[in-house]
Every structure is written in structure tokens, then in C-alpha cells.
Scaffold this active site. Structure first.
Site, PDB file in Angstrom:
ATOM      1  N   GLY A 169      25.869  78.713  56.595  1.00 24.89           N
ATOM      2  CA  GLY A 169      25.679  78.443  57.780  1.00 24.89           C
ATOM      3  C   GLY A 169      26.878  78.806  58.886  1.00 24.89           C
ATOM      4  O   GLY A 169      27.847  79.661  58.428  1.00 24.89           O
ATOM      5  N   ARG A 170      27.204  78.035  59.657  1.00 24.69           N
ATOM      6  CA  ARG A 170      28.145  78.409  60.745  1.00 24.69           C
ATOM      7  C   ARG A 170      29.732  78.447  59.918  1.00 24.69           C
ATOM      8  O   ARG A 170      30.222  79.389  59.938  1.00 24.69           O
ATOM      9  CB  ARG A 170      28.159  77.262  61.831  1.00 24.69           C
ATOM     10  CG  ARG A 170      27.469  77.611  62.924  1.00 24.69           C
ATOM     11  CD  ARG A 170      27.733  76.643  64.086  1.00 24.69           C
ATOM     12  NE  ARG A 170      27.102  75.423  63.455  1.00 24.69           N
ATOM     13  CZ  ARG A 170      26.139  74.767  64.425  1.00 24.69           C
ATOM     14  NH1 ARG A 170      25.948  75.226  65.671  1.00 24.69           N
ATOM     15  NH2 ARG A 170      25.529  73.673  64.128  1.00 24.69           N
ATOM     16  N   ILE A 171      29.980  77.377  58.967  1.00 29.48           N
ATOM     17  CA  ILE A 171      31.222  77.488  58.458  1.00 29.48           C
ATOM     18  C   ILE A 171      31.326  78.520  57.450  1.00 29.48           C
ATOM     19  O   ILE A 171      32.314  79.423  57.414  1.00 29.48           O
ATOM     20  CB  ILE A 171      31.728  75.892  58.104  1.00 29.48           C
ATOM     21  CG1 ILE A 171      31.870  74.942  59.138  1.00 29.48           C
ATOM     22  CG2 ILE A 171      32.819  76.079  57.325  1.00 29.48           C
ATOM     23  CD1 ILE A 171      31.900  73.696  58.679  1.00 29.48           C
ATOM     24  N   ARG A 251      31.500  68.775  50.534  1.00 27.58           N
ATOM     25  CA  ARG A 251      31.667  67.326  50.136  1.00 27.58           C
ATOM     26  C   ARG A 251      31.765  67.005  48.897  1.00 27.58           C
ATOM     27  O   ARG A 251      31.212  68.030  48.064  1.00 27.58           O
ATOM     28  CB  ARG A 251      30.186  66.778  50.797  1.00 27.58           C
ATOM     29  CG  ARG A 251      29.954  66.577  52.288  1.00 27.58           C
ATOM     30  CD  ARG A 251      30.942  65.306  52.928  1.00 27.58           C
ATOM     31  NE  ARG A 251      30.485  65.098  54.296  1.00 27.58           N
ATOM     32  CZ  ARG A 251      31.373  65.541  55.286  1.00 27.58           C
ATOM     33  NH1 ARG A 251      32.138  66.518  55.073  1.00 27.58           N
ATOM     34  NH2 ARG A 251      30.947  65.305  56.415  1.00 27.58           N
ATOM     35  N   GLU A 280      35.767  59.488  47.364  1.00 30.06           N
ATOM     36  CA  GLU A 280      36.678  59.699  48.135  1.00 30.06           C
ATOM     37  C   GLU A 280      36.810  58.291  48.932  1.00 30.06           C
ATOM     38  O   GLU A 280      36.323  57.723  49.349  1.00 30.06           O
ATOM     39  CB  GLU A 280      35.939  60.497  49.162  1.00 30.06           C
ATOM     40  CG  GLU A 280      37.220  61.507  50.055  1.00 30.06           C
ATOM     41  CD  GLU A 280      36.657  62.551  50.703  1.00 30.06           C
ATOM     42  OE1 GLU A 280      35.784  63.515  50.258  1.00 30.06           O
ATOM     43  OE2 GLU A 280      36.534  62.414  52.108  1.00 30.06           O
ATOM     44  N   HIS A 299      40.973  65.507  52.646  1.00 36.69           N
ATOM     45  CA  HIS A 299      39.723  65.591  53.631  1.00 36.69           C
ATOM     46  C   HIS A 299      40.257  66.085  55.253  1.00 36.69           C
ATOM     47  O   HIS A 299      40.078  65.082  56.140  1.00 36.69           O
ATOM     48  CB  HIS A 299      38.661  64.409  53.764  1.00 36.69           C
ATOM     49  CG  HIS A 299      37.296  64.674  54.313  1.00 36.69           C
ATOM     50  ND1 HIS A 299      36.150  63.966  54.161  1.00 36.69           N
ATOM     51  CD2 HIS A 299      36.812  65.624  55.220  1.00 36.69           C
ATOM     52  CE1 HIS A 299      35.216  64.530  54.528  1.00 36.69           C
ATOM     53  NE2 HIS A 299      35.551  65.615  55.289  1.00 36.69           N
ATOM     54  N   ALA A 301      39.816  69.164  56.750  1.00 37.03           N
ATOM     55  CA  ALA A 301      39.449  70.435  57.063  1.00 37.03           C
ATOM     56  C   ALA A 301      39.319  70.591  58.634  1.00 37.03           C
ATOM     57  O   ALA A 301      39.518  71.677  59.461  1.00 37.03           O
ATOM     58  CB  ALA A 301      37.989  70.826  56.568  1.00 37.03           C
TER      59      ALA A 301
END
Ligand code: DGY
Length: 337
Positions: A169-171, A251, A280, A299, A301
Site C-alpha cells: 500500500g502507501r507505506i 503491527r 505491546e 512503536h 514509526a
């Protein structure tokens, strides 16, 4: 967190609705809500616990939630007036969108804004793991640097290597874009093939197993859903090259933590770099922390000043639209129809 921690009610105008904001957000976001709603802001930095959350949302029309805040039917039912949950994140696996749909509650997210920042982080972890950056910096800081050692902290070449991107996808595509400067061969796997992106980025669509078998670096960039849970497990780790590096900025539950722990303890692959974990946060006693072939960051990013500010702006713009009686711009795909 102390049980005496109280939410801040910034204004109390009985003619205005009230929204619950699960953590203090940057003012550039909150400013859009002032004059439209009373703001009940949980002071943080830790999230409200369950009882505090249920009490906090009572009587609210909107909730601005973070990835740490589980938004399920119980929370939704704690406020009869709820219209919208604005997640301050692109991912929304913390929100039970089916429960929201059943109750006619909208859910919004912050797509697009954190794409480049998250791709930067995948690359930061890739480079750090390939070249032992945290471990060697710690070595020097601890006074262990006695001489130039020929065979200490030997890493893996990034330039010219094969990058496998799972989730395009976008990332995922932004991760691929950065690989051009490193002369890399780019493989990707995704639910749907994207020929336009392949052409633009020089990427090759492959099966999941081919991607795992042939990549030197495997970057996980898919969203979390029923089908991506444990995308990487015992079987998949066994397929990877012993010299490979696994990077997870997606994730935590995309990777089977027990399988990864075993693989890293037995040095099945070269390194793993994790921005997200399952559970997490990962308890500090977890054996993964003891391994010199694993890098774990908490976490981060999307954690730059600008991006977190823009995430707050977008989430609050979604909320403001609902408060004005408009359709918010970023309703999640499952509820957009
Ligand atoms: C997201 O937006 O989904 C990130 O993981 C939180 O920064």
C-alpha cells in the site's frame, strides 16, 4: 498511572457537546475543536485504564482515540450520544468497526499523513539491523572500544541486495521508493497486484513464499486484519535466508512472537528489527530483549514532531466536521459506503 489522575475539562459550556480526547494532543489539532465542543482530555502519558475510559467517555459525542485505546462495544455503549471515534493513527485495529457500524457510529483515521515518516522508520531499522548500529554504539559508550577490530560487528550489505516488501500500500510503496538509491532489486507481495506501482518503482510481484525465499531484507508493511495475523510464523521463518533481516513496522500480531523468539535464539535469520510487538508493550523481561540480533523500539514509526502534529490536525478535523454536522473526510473504508 495513579488512580487519582483526572481528565481536564477545558471548557464547560452546557450548550456545546463534549468530546473525550484520550491523551493531550498538540494544540494545532485541539484548536479546531475549541468553540465547537467541551474537551475532556486525559492527561496521560499513560492511557486511561478501562474504568477511567468508560467513565471519561460518558455523555460524549466523540472520542479521539490512540492506538493504545481499545474502542469496543462496551466503550461505545458507555455513551448513548456517541457519533464518532476519531483514531489518531492510520491503523485502526484497536477499534471494533463492526461494533461501530452496528451502532451507527462513524470511525475515522489519519491516512496519508504518516506514509513517508513510517517508511523512513522502516529504513532506519533496516540500516540499523544490517550494520548493528544500536549494539555497536552501546559497545563504544560502555568503554569497550579498545582497537580497530577486523571482524567485530560485521554486518550485511544493503547496496545491491534484494528487498522484499509484504504489503504494498502507501507505506510499502514509499519503502520501495527509497530502495532506488541503494541499487536494490525490489520484490513485493500484496493481496492485489499493482502493475502501475510495479512499473513506477521497478518492483516485481511474487508469491509470499518466493518473497521470503529470495529477499535479503523483508519489510512488513501490511495493515492488521484477520488475514495478516501471524503472516510470519515458524514456516515462514524457515523459508527465509539465514542471512536475512526482518523488519516489522506494521503491527505486532503480524508476526508470531513465539516463533520469532525461537528463530532469533537459534540464529535462524541474521536479525530482526521491530517497531511493533505482540503484546505491546513487550514486557521488559521478554527473552527477545536479551538477544544481540534483535532491535526493538517502542512503536515510533510516525513519531516526528511534524507528523504527530499533522496526525492530531487530521483527527481533530474529522471530529470538527462531525461537530458541525458534516461528513468527516477520513471515514475508514469499511464504513465509507
Ligand atoms: C498508525 O498510525 O497506525 C501508527 O502505527 C501509529 O503511529
Amino acid at each position: 498511572m495513579t488512580t487519582t489522575q483526572k481528565t481536564q475539562t477545558v471548557s464547560t459550556n452546557p450548550t456545546m457537546p463534549t468530546v473525550f480526547v484520550c491523551r493531550p494532543l498538540p494544540e494545532r489539532g485541539l484548536a479546531q475543536l475549541r468553540g465547537l465542543a467541551n474537551l475532556k482530555i486525559w492527561p496521560g502519558p499513560l492511557p486511561p485504564d478501562r474504568a477511567q475510559l468508560l467513565a471519561g467517555v460518558a455523555g460524549c459525542v466523540g472520542i479521539a482515540s490512540l492506538v493504545t485505546d481499545r474502542m469496543d462495544g462496551e466503550v461505545m455503549d458507555a455513551t448513548a450520544t456517541l457519533k464518532v471515534i476519531c483514531n489518531v493513527a492510520v491503523g485502526y485495529d484497536n477499534v471494533d468497526w463492526r461494533a461501530a457500524k452496528a451502532r451507527g457510529v462513524l470511525v475515522t483515521n489519519t491516512p496519508g499523513v504518516l506514509t513517508e515518516t513510517s517508511a523512513d522508520m522502516a529504513w532506519a531499522l533496516l540500516m540499523a539491523a544490517a550494520r548493528h548500529i544500536p549494539q555497536s554504539a552501546e559497545f563504544a559508550r560502555a568503554g569497550n572500544w579498545k582497537t580497530w577490530e577486523f571482524d567485530k560487528f560485521l554486518g550485511r550489505d544493503v547496496y545491491g541486495a534484494t528487498l522484499g516488501i509484504a504489503g504494498f500500500g502507501r507505506i510499502g510503496q514509499a519503502v520501495a521508493k527509497r530502495a532506488a538509491g541503494f541499487g536494490m532489486r525490489i520484490l513485493y507481495h500484496n493481496r492485489n497486484r499493482n502493475e502501475a506501482a510495479e512499473l513506477a518503482l521497478g518492483a516485481q510481484f511474487v508469491s509470499k513464499d518466493e518473497l521470503l525465499r529470495h529477499s535479503d531484507f523483508v519489510s512488513l508493511n501490511m495493515s492488521m486484519n484477520e488475514s495478516s495475523r501471524h503472516f510470519i510464523g515458524v514456516r515462514e521463518l524457515a523459508l527465509m535466508k539465514p542471512t536475512a533481516v526482518l523488519i516489522n513496522t506494521a503491527r505486532g500480531p503480524v508476526v508470531d512472537t513465539a516463533a520469532l523468539t525461537e528463530a532469533m535464539q537459534t540464529r535462524r535469520i541474521f536479525a530482526a528489527a521491530l517497531d511493533v510487538t505482540d503484546p505491546e508493550p513487550l514486557p521488559y523481561t521478554h527473552p527477545l530483549y536479551a538477544l544481540d540480533n534483535v532491535i526493538i523500539v517502542p512503536h515510533l514509526a510516525s513519531a516526528t514532531v511534524d507528523t504527530r502534529g499533522r496526525m492530531a490536525e487530521i483527527a481533530c478535523a474529522n471530529m470538527a466536521a462531525v461537530l458541525r454536522g458534516e461528513r468527516p473526510p477520513n471515514v475508514i473504508a469499511e464504513l465509507a459506503g
